[in-house]
Motif scaffolding. Structure first.
Motif, PDB file in Angstrom:
ATOM      1  N   LEU A  52      40.939  44.061  15.280  1.00  0.00           N
ATOM      2  CA  LEU A  52      41.645  45.144  15.954  1.00  0.00           C
ATOM      3  C   LEU A  52      41.355  45.137  17.445  1.00  0.00           C
ATOM      4  O   LEU A  52      40.205  45.015  17.860  1.00  0.00           O
ATOM      5  CB  LEU A  52      41.217  46.495  15.369  1.00  0.00           C
ATOM      6  CG  LEU A  52      41.678  46.756  13.934  1.00  0.00           C
ATOM      7  CD1 LEU A  52      40.843  47.849  13.291  1.00  0.00           C
ATOM      8  CD2 LEU A  52      43.145  47.158  13.920  1.00  0.00           C
ATOM      9  N   ARG A  73      50.409  39.125  13.612  1.00  0.00           N
ATOM     10  CA  ARG A  73      49.930  40.153  12.690  1.00  0.00           C
ATOM     11  C   ARG A  73      49.149  39.523  11.536  1.00  0.00           C
ATOM     12  O   ARG A  73      48.251  40.143  10.984  1.00  0.00           O
ATOM     13  CB  ARG A  73      51.114  40.954  12.141  1.00  0.00           C
ATOM     14  CG  ARG A  73      51.845  41.792  13.192  1.00  0.00           C
ATOM     15  CD  ARG A  73      50.959  42.946  13.696  1.00  0.00           C
ATOM     16  NE  ARG A  73      50.344  43.681  12.608  1.00  0.00           N
ATOM     17  CZ  ARG A  73      50.949  44.611  11.887  1.00  0.00           C
ATOM     18  NH1 ARG A  73      52.205  44.926  12.143  1.00  0.00           N
ATOM     19  NH2 ARG A  73      50.298  45.237  10.916  1.00  0.00           N
ATOM     20  N   GLY A  94      45.764  48.771  18.412  1.00  0.00           N
ATOM     21  CA  GLY A  94      46.898  48.021  17.929  1.00  0.00           C
ATOM     22  C   GLY A  94      46.910  48.002  16.412  1.00  0.00           C
ATOM     23  O   GLY A  94      46.018  48.571  15.762  1.00  0.00           O
ATOM     24  N   GLU A  95      47.920  47.346  15.837  1.00  0.00           N
ATOM     25  CA  GLU A  95      48.067  47.291  14.382  1.00  0.00           C
ATOM     26  C   GLU A  95      47.119  46.278  13.737  1.00  0.00           C
ATOM     27  O   GLU A  95      46.972  46.269  12.518  1.00  0.00           O
ATOM     28  CB  GLU A  95      49.507  46.932  14.016  1.00  0.00           C
ATOM     29  CG  GLU A  95      50.511  48.042  14.294  1.00  0.00           C
ATOM     30  CD  GLU A  95      50.338  49.217  13.363  1.00  0.00           C
ATOM     31  OE1 GLU A  95      50.551  50.363  13.805  1.00  0.00           O
ATOM     32  OE2 GLU A  95      49.988  49.013  12.176  1.00  0.00           O
ATOM     33  N   GLY A  96      46.519  45.424  14.544  1.00  0.00           N
ATOM     34  CA  GLY A  96      45.557  44.481  14.004  1.00  0.00           C
ATOM     35  C   GLY A  96      46.157  43.122  13.678  1.00  0.00           C
ATOM     36  O   GLY A  96      47.368  42.977  13.487  1.00  0.00           O
ATOM     37  N   GLY A 141      45.777  48.225   5.564  1.00  0.00           N
ATOM     38  CA  GLY A 141      46.262  47.053   6.289  1.00  0.00           C
ATOM     39  C   GLY A 141      46.811  47.328   7.670  1.00  0.00           C
ATOM     40  O   GLY A 141      47.375  46.436   8.306  1.00  0.00           O
ATOM     41  N   LYS A 142      46.629  48.558   8.136  1.00  0.00           N
ATOM     42  CA  LYS A 142      47.186  48.914   9.446  1.00  0.00           C
ATOM     43  C   LYS A 142      46.081  49.204  10.462  1.00  0.00           C
ATOM     44  O   LYS A 142      44.898  49.237  10.134  1.00  0.00           O
ATOM     45  CB  LYS A 142      48.071  50.179   9.294  1.00  0.00           C
ATOM     46  CG  LYS A 142      49.267  49.998   8.375  1.00  0.00           C
ATOM     47  CD  LYS A 142      50.292  49.082   8.987  1.00  0.00           C
ATOM     48  CE  LYS A 142      51.573  48.990   8.170  1.00  0.00           C
ATOM     49  NZ  LYS A 142      52.358  50.233   8.237  1.00  0.00           N
ATOM     50  N   GLY A 143      46.507  49.436  11.696  1.00  0.00           N
ATOM     51  CA  GLY A 143      45.555  49.820  12.730  1.00  0.00           C
ATOM     52  C   GLY A 143      45.175  51.283  12.617  1.00  0.00           C
ATOM     53  O   GLY A 143      45.562  51.968  11.674  1.00  0.00           O
ATOM     54  N   LEU A 144      44.412  51.753  13.592  1.00  0.00           N
ATOM     55  CA  LEU A 144      43.943  53.130  13.596  1.00  0.00           C
ATOM     56  C   LEU A 144      44.846  53.997  14.457  1.00  0.00           C
ATOM     57  O   LEU A 144      45.238  53.591  15.554  1.00  0.00           O
ATOM     58  CB  LEU A 144      42.522  53.203  14.145  1.00  0.00           C
ATOM     59  CG  LEU A 144      41.383  52.884  13.195  1.00  0.00           C
ATOM     60  CD1 LEU A 144      41.380  51.435  12.770  1.00  0.00           C
ATOM     61  CD2 LEU A 144      40.043  53.236  13.845  1.00  0.00           C
ATOM     62  N   GLN A 149      37.048  44.361  11.441  1.00  0.00           N
ATOM     63  CA  GLN A 149      36.959  45.229  10.269  1.00  0.00           C
ATOM     64  C   GLN A 149      36.974  44.369   9.010  1.00  0.00           C
ATOM     65  O   GLN A 149      37.995  43.787   8.660  1.00  0.00           O
ATOM     66  CB  GLN A 149      38.105  46.241  10.229  1.00  0.00           C
ATOM     67  CG  GLN A 149      37.930  47.289   9.138  1.00  0.00           C
ATOM     68  CD  GLN A 149      39.009  48.352   9.184  1.00  0.00           C
ATOM     69  OE1 GLN A 149      40.170  48.073   9.440  1.00  0.00           O
ATOM     70  NE2 GLN A 149      38.624  49.605   8.947  1.00  0.00           N
ATOM     71  N   ARG A 160      45.513  40.231  10.854  1.00  0.00           N
ATOM     72  CA  ARG A 160      44.802  39.918   9.605  1.00  0.00           C
ATOM     73  C   ARG A 160      44.539  38.427   9.578  1.00  0.00           C
ATOM     74  O   ARG A 160      45.468  37.628   9.512  1.00  0.00           O
ATOM     75  CB  ARG A 160      45.652  40.335   8.410  1.00  0.00           C
ATOM     76  CG  ARG A 160      45.131  39.860   7.057  1.00  0.00           C
ATOM     77  CD  ARG A 160      43.866  40.565   6.648  1.00  0.00           C
ATOM     78  NE  ARG A 160      44.048  41.996   6.471  1.00  0.00           N
ATOM     79  CZ  ARG A 160      43.052  42.838   6.221  1.00  0.00           C
ATOM     80  NH1 ARG A 160      41.829  42.396   6.116  1.00  0.00           N
ATOM     81  NH2 ARG A 160      43.292  44.123   6.065  1.00  0.00           N
ATOM     82  N   TYR A 207      37.512  44.699  17.996  1.00  0.00           N
ATOM     83  CA  TYR A 207      36.735  45.157  16.860  1.00  0.00           C
ATOM     84  C   TYR A 207      37.051  44.276  15.662  1.00  0.00           C
ATOM     85  O   TYR A 207      38.180  43.801  15.495  1.00  0.00           O
ATOM     86  CB  TYR A 207      37.075  46.605  16.478  1.00  0.00           C
ATOM     87  CG  TYR A 207      36.408  47.665  17.314  1.00  0.00           C
ATOM     88  CD1 TYR A 207      36.977  48.097  18.503  1.00  0.00           C
ATOM     89  CD2 TYR A 207      35.210  48.249  16.907  1.00  0.00           C
ATOM     90  CE1 TYR A 207      36.372  49.089  19.262  1.00  0.00           C
ATOM     91  CE2 TYR A 207      34.603  49.242  17.660  1.00  0.00           C
ATOM     92  CZ  TYR A 207      35.189  49.653  18.834  1.00  0.00           C
ATOM     93  OH  TYR A 207      34.577  50.630  19.589  1.00  0.00           O
ATOM     94  N   LEU A 244      40.183  41.880   9.384  1.00  0.00           N
ATOM     95  CA  LEU A 244      41.219  42.461  10.253  1.00  0.00           C
ATOM     96  C   LEU A 244      40.605  42.614  11.641  1.00  0.00           C
ATOM     97  O   LEU A 244      39.554  43.244  11.791  1.00  0.00           O
ATOM     98  CB  LEU A 244      41.660  43.821   9.727  1.00  0.00           C
ATOM     99  CG  LEU A 244      42.771  44.544  10.497  1.00  0.00           C
ATOM    100  CD1 LEU A 244      44.093  43.783  10.391  1.00  0.00           C
ATOM    101  CD2 LEU A 244      42.941  45.974   9.994  1.00  0.00           C
TER     102      LEU A 244
END
Lengths: 110, 113
Positions: A90, A9, A102-104, B41-44, A37, A106, A35, A88
């Motif tokens: 993704l 994460r 997903g939550e990505g 800080g989160k995903g989509l 961001q 960082r 992706y 980030l």
């Protein structure tokens, strides 16, 4: 919980390091995406894989290297990154045109 | 080349208000349009998916409309709550079978208690 899992994460790396981001989905989806961001910019499509075949490389620098060993797993291998690559990252998968993210991961490049 | 624009970039409203977020796209040859929510800080998280043949979709307090010919979509949020505070993104999928979803820059929503 979208069914798309990204690890790690959070990642901090130096410009000379080599690391990898991992994405996993068990939704039976055939397409997977990376992706990027960055702050105050729209999501940028990096890579698309459909049935393990890369169908899109959106002019991404070669220091980012994707790998899709099967329809459920997608990796992004990172080497000699620059501080401006901090963002980030993704992962998403899709079926029938609907994307699940997903939550990505960082990433911070020092 | 498809371009997606979202207006406004940021919005602050008091709790309980109904509000509308706007999304426009330049190429009407789309397969579908999706609205997402992103917390810091989160995903989509996918909120609503509208196929090109549909005019609207509803989920709870959310209603999304699509006018493909004019290249516009709106997301209507009824009776807003502080928990609705997030960034809302729209994205369109083209019909060229390239699986490329093109995103707008998002609208950052703050609902004040």
């Amino acid at each position: 919980e979208t069914g798309v899992t990204q690890t790690p994460r959070h990642l901090v790396m130096g410009m000379t390091n080599k690391k990898s981001l991992k994405c996993e989905q068990h939704l039976g989806h055939n397409a997977m995406y990376w992706y990027k961001q960055s702050a105050k910019k729209p999501l940028e499509l990096m890579f698309v894989y459909n049935f393990k075949e890369q169908t899109e490389n959106n002019s991404v620098p070669s220091r980012f290297s994707p790998e899709c060993p099967n329809s459920s797993h997608l990796f992004l291998h990172l080497h000699t990154l620059q501080p401006e690559d901090s963002a980030l990252y993704l992962c998403a998968s899709s079926h029938g045109g609907e994307l699940f993210f997903g939550e990505g991961s960082r990433l911070t490049v020092l | 080349k498809q371009e997606v624009t979202q207006i406004p970039a940021a919005l602050s409203v008091p709790e309980g208000e109904n509000l509308v977020l706007n999304c426009s796209f330049t190429d009407s040859a789309i397969y579908n349009l999706q609205w997402f929510r992103q917390d810091p800080g989160k995903g989509l998280t996918s909120l609503l998916l509208i196929q090109s043949s549909q005019r609207e979709q509803t989920s709870g307090r959310l209603n999304a409309s699509l006018d493909k010919s004019s290249g516009r979509s709106t997301l209507y949020i009824a009776a807003s709550q502080p928990g609705d505070s997030a960034t809302y993104l729209c994205a369109v999928l083209g019909v060229d079978s390239s699986y490329k979803l093109i995103f707008g820059s998002g609208t950052r929503l703050l609902v004040r208690p």
